[in-house]
Design a protein around this motif. Structure first.
Motif, mmCIF file in Angstrom:
data_model
loop_
_atom_site.group_PDB
_atom_site.id
_atom_site.type_symbol
_atom_site.label_atom_id
_atom_site.label_comp_id
_atom_site.label_asym_id
_atom_site.label_seq_id
_atom_site.Cartn_x
_atom_site.Cartn_y
_atom_site.Cartn_z
ATOM 1 N N ASP A 52 40.011 38.557 29.689
ATOM 2 C CA ASP A 52 38.692 38.834 30.268
ATOM 3 C C ASP A 52 38.360 40.302 30.051
ATOM 4 O O ASP A 52 39.188 41.176 30.332
ATOM 5 N N TYR A 76 32.263 39.754 30.132
ATOM 6 C CA TYR A 76 31.347 39.821 31.275
ATOM 7 C C TYR A 76 30.643 41.171 31.268
ATOM 8 O O TYR A 76 31.301 42.212 31.352
ATOM 9 N N ASP A 124 31.090 41.208 42.054
ATOM 10 C CA ASP A 124 31.374 40.204 41.013
ATOM 11 C C ASP A 124 32.716 40.489 40.327
ATOM 12 O O ASP A 124 33.498 39.584 40.045
ATOM 13 N N MET A 127 35.674 39.781 42.857
ATOM 14 C CA MET A 127 35.839 38.335 43.040
ATOM 15 C C MET A 127 36.394 37.704 41.759
ATOM 16 O O MET A 127 37.207 36.780 41.810
ATOM 17 N N GLY A 128 35.934 38.229 40.616
ATOM 18 C CA GLY A 128 36.446 37.735 39.334
ATOM 19 C C GLY A 128 37.957 37.897 39.241
ATOM 20 O O GLY A 128 38.660 37.024 38.713
ATOM 21 N N LEU A 130 40.185 37.667 41.509
ATOM 22 C CA LEU A 130 40.924 36.636 42.242
ATOM 23 C C LEU A 130 41.013 35.334 41.457
ATOM 24 O O LEU A 130 41.943 34.552 41.650
ATOM 25 N N SER A 131 40.042 35.093 40.561
ATOM 26 C CA SER A 131 40.109 33.855 39.781
ATOM 27 C C SER A 131 40.688 34.068 38.384
ATOM 28 O O SER A 131 40.879 33.129 37.637
ATOM 29 N N ASP A 132 40.975 35.330 38.031
ATOM 30 C CA ASP A 132 41.607 35.614 36.736
ATOM 31 C C ASP A 132 43.089 35.258 36.801
ATOM 32 O O ASP A 132 43.761 35.554 37.777
ATOM 33 N N ASN A 133 43.570 34.649 35.725
ATOM 34 C CA ASN A 133 44.994 34.344 35.675
ATOM 35 C C ASN A 133 45.655 34.896 34.424
ATOM 36 O O ASN A 133 46.712 34.423 34.009
ATOM 37 N N TYR A 238 40.102 39.574 51.923
ATOM 38 C CA TYR A 238 40.190 39.873 50.490
ATOM 39 C C TYR A 238 41.476 40.625 50.147
ATOM 40 O O TYR A 238 42.178 40.276 49.187
ATOM 41 N N GLN A 241 44.449 38.414 50.105
ATOM 42 C CA GLN A 241 44.446 37.559 48.905
ATOM 43 C C GLN A 241 44.843 38.358 47.665
ATOM 44 O O GLN A 241 45.631 37.901 46.829
ATOM 45 N N LYS A 245 48.350 37.996 45.391
ATOM 46 C CA LYS A 245 48.304 37.614 43.970
ATOM 47 C C LYS A 245 48.855 38.701 43.047
ATOM 48 O O LYS A 245 49.463 38.403 42.026
#
Length: 250
Positions: A52, A76, A124, A127-128, A130-133, A238, A241, A245
């Motif tokens: 990303d 992005y 954005d 929050m991105g 937290l969903s990045d792996n 947040y 979380q 992670k």
């Protein structure tokens, strides 16, 4: 890690924090990656495994110098300072007459903390995360202000202290020496000495800028946690979380 000559490039992970270590080989920051070499592209894609890319530049900056496409990576575009009529963090706005450069930079950092576009943009981005792996790269033009503040938020969220955050921020001046020389040489024939001096000042980071951003943040939001919740509209858990992670046991 050999950065293959990428401008202002580094991994901000691997830092010891109270609850462990910020995940290394995951959070990469840099200056813009337009027109990079095939070797540099390969390094970002294969060695760093970037999946990303977050680009904090203005639409104009992106149109003038689009990022080099990285295979397998999602892109992005988050224009952090779109609310500012003149984007103080872009190269064009750095070249001013008189001695207003420091004032302009301090105002830019106020906008980085308070403007609606910055608050939405960093929302954005955070929050991105937290969903990045997979590893990410975030950057702006010089990789120093919009990117420097984003790095500071990540490091603070991980539990880094003021000195660790400032050390990463100030590293920009060391890592941009050649890039800054190149920019100044490019403008030598069309600028007077005062303008060149102003440009040189604008291409540097100064600890006062980041301290000013922190003061503005605390004045308006009270605490860093309140900045995340009320300024960036992030969930109240947040930090829990994020650390769950990205902070690993040392």
């Amino acid at each position: 890690m050999n950065d293959k000559g990428l401008i202002n490039f580094r991994d901000i992970g691997g830092l010891k924090v109270p609850t462990g270590v910020l995940r290394p080989d995951y959070f990469y920051r840099s200056g813009q990656i337009s027109g990079i070499t095939p070797e540099q592209s390969e390094f970002l894609q294969n060695d760093c495994r970037i999946r990303d890319v977050y680009d904090f530049r203005s639409t104009d900056e992106v149109e003038q110098a689009p990022d080099t496409d990285l295979v397998h990576a999602k892109y992005y575009h988050i224009d952090i300072l779109s609310d500012k009529t003149s984007n103080g963090a872009s190269l064009g706005a750095m070249i001013t007459d008189g001695s207003q450069v420091r004032q302009n930079m301090l105002k830019t950092y106020e906008s980085i903390v308070l403007s609606e576009s910055a608050r939405k943009g960093y929302h954005d981005f955070m929050m991105g995360l937290l969903s990045d792996n997979a590893p990410i790269l975030f950057h702006c033009f010089a990789g120093k202000d919009r990117t420097g503040f984003a790095a500071a938020v990540i490091l603070r969220g991980a539990g880094a202290d003021d000195q660790q955050i400032m050390d990463d921020y100030m590293l920009t001046n060391k890592l941009r020496v050649q890039a800054n020389k190149d920019i100044l040489n490019r403008f030598k024939s069309e600028m007077n000495q005062q303008q060149l001096d102003n440009l040189h000042t604008a291409l540097m980071v100064d600890s006062d800028y980041l301290k000013h951003a922190q003061d503005v943040l605390l004045d308006h939001f009270g605490t860093f946690d309140h900045y995340l919740q009320n300024g960036l509209d992030l969930p109240s858990d947040y930090i829990a979380q994020f650390r769950n992670k990205f902070v690993v046991k040392s």
